[in-house]
Design a protein around this motif. Structure first.
Motif, PDB file in Angstrom:
ATOM      1  N   VAL A 238       0.807  -1.210   0.000  1.00 22.35           N
ATOM      2  CA  VAL A 238       0.000   0.000   0.000  1.00 22.35           C
ATOM      3  C   VAL A 238       0.849   1.273   0.000  1.00 22.35           C
ATOM      4  CG1 VAL A 238      -0.183   0.229   2.505  1.00 22.35           C
ATOM      5  CG2 VAL A 238      -2.101   0.957   1.072  1.00 22.35           C
ATOM      6  N   ASN A 239       2.144   1.139   0.295  1.00 27.74           N
ATOM      7  CA  ASN A 239       3.015   2.317   0.378  1.00 27.74           C
ATOM      8  C   ASN A 239       4.315   2.080  -0.389  1.00 27.74           C
ATOM      9  OD1 ASN A 239       3.804   4.891   1.196  1.00 27.74           O
ATOM     10  ND2 ASN A 239       4.632   4.195   3.150  1.00 27.74           N
ATOM     11  N   PRO A 240       4.251   1.992  -1.714  1.00 25.32           N
ATOM     12  CA  PRO A 240       5.439   1.645  -2.501  1.00 25.32           C
ATOM     13  C   PRO A 240       6.309   2.845  -2.853  1.00 25.32           C
ATOM     14  CG  PRO A 240       3.559   1.829  -3.959  1.00 25.32           C
ATOM     15  CD  PRO A 240       3.047   2.109  -2.552  1.00 25.32           C
TER      16      PRO A 240
ATOM     17  N   VAL B  19       1.022  10.949   4.786  1.00 24.83           N
ATOM     18  CA  VAL B  19       1.913  11.645   3.850  1.00 24.83           C
ATOM     19  C   VAL B  19       1.711  11.126   2.425  1.00 24.83           C
ATOM     20  CG1 VAL B  19       4.289  12.281   3.301  1.00 24.83           C
ATOM     21  CG2 VAL B  19       3.591  12.042   5.693  1.00 24.83           C
ATOM     22  N   SER B  20       1.960   9.831   2.209  1.00 24.34           N
ATOM     23  CA  SER B  20       1.868   9.274   0.859  1.00 24.34           C
ATOM     24  C   SER B  20       0.462   9.389   0.285  1.00 24.34           C
ATOM     25  CB  SER B  20       2.292   7.803   0.870  1.00 24.34           C
ATOM     26  OG  SER B  20       3.591   7.648   1.379  1.00 24.34           O
ATOM     27  N   HIS B  21      -0.549   9.162   1.107  1.00 26.57           N
ATOM     28  CA  HIS B  21      -1.929   9.155   0.621  1.00 26.57           C
ATOM     29  C   HIS B  21      -2.576  10.536   0.743  1.00 26.57           C
ATOM     30  CE1 HIS B  21      -6.260   7.335   0.998  1.00 26.57           C
ATOM     31  NE2 HIS B  21      -6.097   8.024  -0.110  1.00 26.57           N
TER      32      HIS B  21
ATOM     33  N   ASN C 296      -4.249   4.161  -2.574  1.00 22.27           N
ATOM     34  CA  ASN C 296      -5.590   4.089  -1.990  1.00 22.27           C
ATOM     35  C   ASN C 296      -6.195   2.692  -2.072  1.00 22.27           C
ATOM     36  OD1 ASN C 296      -8.198   5.556  -1.019  1.00 22.27           O
ATOM     37  ND2 ASN C 296      -8.852   4.363  -2.794  1.00 22.27           N
ATOM     38  N   PHE C 297      -6.225   2.115  -3.255  1.00 20.13           N
ATOM     39  CA  PHE C 297      -6.999   0.890  -3.429  1.00 20.13           C
ATOM     40  C   PHE C 297      -6.399  -0.360  -2.790  1.00 20.13           C
ATOM     41  CE2 PHE C 297      -8.839   3.708  -6.611  1.00 20.13           C
ATOM     42  CZ  PHE C 297     -10.171   3.600  -6.238  1.00 20.13           C
TER      43      PHE C 297
END
Length: 737
Positions: free
Chosen positions: A284-286, A419-421, A610-611
């Motif tokens: 989910v956090n690449p 942060v990422s999203h 997100n997904f």
């Protein structure tokens, strides 16, 4: 229309017995409605839920979702939410699900929903079907309590839309974030600009979109009510976490029609070191993993010293095969632990519900030649000065290593969600959308045709998030569900934004290169990069072709005053304040990269972060959003415990509570509602301007999709986890959820 005979027909939105029968087909025999060319059994769980959730929405529904919300629509949705928040029995749940599914319900007030004959007729058949399909009844009290809590919040949001502007001829205003009262000495003004109130009605969910989101929420809450007894009866807390999910099969053979809380793919493999490592590339956090070129400078002294004897670190670095994930920013946050219900927003809170996080973990990985991915070498959790900080290395059946990995995934979740999203997609796009509306939209510029699809629903979602997930107030989701809390994650986002540069931070090739991933780094298993670059290049070709239709040459771009006004609006300190945005548009190439970057942020990048949320967050031990005990508490309790006892302690006292798990699971399920406006379903938008360029774009997307299908099919046959979040059929054109 035939009346559905089973409750799952109501819960899943089926409208006929033929569709009801379709649900019993094995997954490989069905086609995913939102990704019609793909087999659902090759899909992550969040998208498999979409098969049940939307069940092949017809063309009219897709078009209806693009319509603006009317005053009557708002009344309808408010009435539906208010009804769900005040239900008195499960039979009322059945009525509401049927009524809103068929879209033939009249709302006469917030308290009164007039039910259809279909809903009334179904009452007597539903309880029997539930018992037959699941061998148990849902916990009625739990379901009604959860519905009331969820939809009371929804009603509050909807009530805030009463006075929104209904026209489309006025500019929108910018605002800055106020101080968070928990940190009164820290100004949040340097953050991205935000809209100064709720958005105009054209940027709010349509009636159809609201209904789909509500239907999804009702279904997940119903599913959790069905598993409630199983959770309560589980003998250990580890079993409790696994008991939240429904089974894919009923009676060991038939597909379960009430598989409303599907098991995530990580449920039984999350503790493997291979899976822990893989998620840095394809989870989910690449966007956190970095290439190490200078080990002594980029690694902590402890990690470098511990690994140098066993690995030729400089050789690995020179070959582009050494990597790190670093959470050093956490060490600058003022509070650890953070209280779930902090003062001064929760004045009556006893401040006895702490949330912990490790101050500054660093993870070191190397390329794994066996699968084209990476494998973890070591983890350091703290960077305390004046002492030698412990280094943790992979060790089978070792609780210290297991707990260290849990601490890392908890820290990663803080960076991912906030942060990422939230930061890199939702909040980054907000000032851009305001600027595009104020200039390109209001001046009816041809370029607005290109940008219109990417602006759908985002302003509403961001405004709603400030009332819920990121609320500066009591009982804020971000405070009690995450370890760092709202005030501190806004500080993390602000740190990112202070060094932000439009192209360097948001254009995919530039962003990858900033983390060391240039063309010399060969990492076949980094599918976020592979699929992302395919989309990036397609966006660039589309943008170039589109501009060729409306501009003859560079001089035509340079002489367009509206383009220059758009640049000024986006960059101005008093307006968008986007650093690194082009000062002027003097050639087509600069404009192409700008268009390409904006589309990447709101489509590909957001889809990638997100997904996957349901797949990785629904089972909290895989990625705990909060931890209720830190490393010190772990070691204090470990002293007098056996391995099995300390393991159970971790699940019972360190992982999120059962209440938190339930709320988080519900939230990530709703937040992964599939889009009906994906990047390959925008023909109506480009029916006049850009029709030729969009047709070419769709053809290119089809080729990309086939490549991903072929790779995923091969990987599944080899037992390798598949990655489909950037398949064109599943990438929304905007941040629309």
């Amino acid at each position: 229309m035939k009346v559905p005979k089973l409750f799952f027909a109501a819960a899943l939105g089926f409208s006929s017995l033929s569709r009801e029968a379709l649900a019993f087909l094995p997954l490989h025999a069905r086609t995913c409605p939102t990704c019609q060319t793909l087999r659902p059994d090759l899909f992550p769980i969040a998208l498999r839920v979409s098969v049940k959730d939307t069940l092949e929405p017809d063309e009219d529904e897709q078009k209806a979702e693009s319509k603006h919300l009317t005053e009557d629509d708002l009344k309808f949705v408010k009435g539906l939410a208010a009804s769900l928040a005040t239900l008195k029995s499960i039979s009322e749940v059945k009525d509401v699900v049927f009524a809103q599914k068929d879209a033939d319900v009249e709302v006469t007030s917030q308290e009164n929903v007039v039910q259809t004959d279909t809903a009334q007729h179904a009452k007597n058949t539903v309880p029997t079907a539930i018992a037959a399909a699941t061998q148990g009844e849902p916990n009625e009290k739990s379901l009604l309590t959860d519905l009331a809590a969820f939809f009371s919040k929804v009603s509050t949001i909807l009530n805030g839309l009463d006075k929104v502007y209904t026209g489309n001829d006025k500019p929108m205003g910018y605002s800055v974030y106020p101080k968070h009262e928990e940190y009164p000495d820290i100004s949040l003004e340097p953050l991205m600009k935000m809209l100064n109130g709720p958005p105009p009605r054209e940027y709010i969910f349509s009636r159809t979109k609201f209904k789909r989101a509500i239907r999804r929420a009702v279904r997940i809450l119903l599913g959790l009510a069905l598993t409630d007894k199983k959770v309560q009866n589980a003998k250990t807390y580890e079993e409790k976490f696994k008991s939240f999910f429904t089974k894919k099969k009923s009676f060991y053979f038939f597909p379960n029609p009430l598989d409303l809380v599907p098991e995530p793919p990580v449920l039984n493999i999350y503790e493997r070191d291979e899976e822990f490592s893989r998620q840095f590339l394809c989870g989910v956090n690449p966007v956190m993993i970095e290439v190490i070129r200078e080990p002594k400078k980029q690694m902590t002294p402890e990690l470098h010293g511990a690994l140098e004897a066993s690995y030729k670190l400089k050789s690995l670095a020179d070959a582009g095969e050494l990597f790190k994930v670093d959470y050093e920013w956490l060490s600058d946050l003022p509070k650890n632990p953070h209280q779930a219900y902090p003062l001064p927003y929760n004045k009556d809170s006893p401040q006895d519900d702490p949330r912990y996080y490790q101050q500054a973990p660093q993870v070191i990985l190397m390329k794994d030649g066996s699968n084209g991915g990476v494998k973890v070498l070591a983890v350091q959790l703290d960077r305390k000065e004046g002492t030698t900080n412990r280094v943790y290395m992979p060790k089978r059946d070792d609780m210290d290593w297991t707990y260290a990995k849990a601490c890392v995934t908890n820290c990663d979740s803080q960076f991912h969600e906030w942060v990422s999203h939230l930061g890199k997609t939702h909040l980054t796009m907000e000032p851009h959308i305001i600027a595009m509306h104020n200039v390109l939209r209001l001046k009816n510029h041809k370029l607005f045709t290109f940008f219109k699809p990417m602006m759908k629903d985002t302003l509403f979602l961001n405004w709603a998030a400030r009332q819920t997930l990121a609320e500066f107030g009591p009982d804020s989701f971000g405070d009690h569900q995450s370890s760092v809390g709202v005030g501190q994650f806004m500080q993390l986002i602000m740190r990112y934004w202070k060094s932000y540069d439009f192209f360097k931070s948001s254009a995919l090739p530039d962003e990858l290169e900033s983390r060391g991933f240039d063309s010399s780094v060969d990492l076949e298993g980094y599918y976020f990069r592979t699929d992302g670059m395919e989309l990036w290049n397609a966006y660039g070709t589309f943008a170039k072709n589109f501009l060729d239709e409306i501009y003859t040459d560079d001089a035509a771009v340079a002489s367009d005053p509206i383009l220059q006004e758009w640049s000024d609006e986006t960059r101005a300190e008093s307006k968008g304040r986007i650093k690194g945005f082009p000062e002027k548009f003097e050639d087509k190439a600069t404009l192409v990269k700008t268009m390409q970057t904006l589309w990447w942020i709101c489509s590909g990048l957001h889809a990638a972060v997100n997904f996957p949320q349901y797949d990785y967050y629904s089972f909290a031990p895989n990625k705990p959003l909060n931890m209720r005990a830190g490393l010190d508490q772990y070691y204090n309790n470990k002293t007098d415990m056996t391995v099995s006892n300390i393991r159970e302690w971790m699940f019972e006292y360190a992982m999120p509570s059962m209440k938190d798990q339930k709320q988080s699971l519900t939230t990530v399920n709703v937040l992964t509602l599939p889009s009906l406006q994906t990047i390959n379903k925008l023909d109506d938008n480009f029916s006049t301007i850009g029709s030729k360029s969009y047709a070419l774009f769709k053809s290119e997307l089809e080729v990309i999709g086939k490549k991903i299908n072929e790779r995923n099919g091969k990987n599944q046959a080899l037992g390798i986890p598949v990655y489909h979040y950037l398949h064109p059929d599943c990438v929304p054109a905007s941040i629309d959820i």
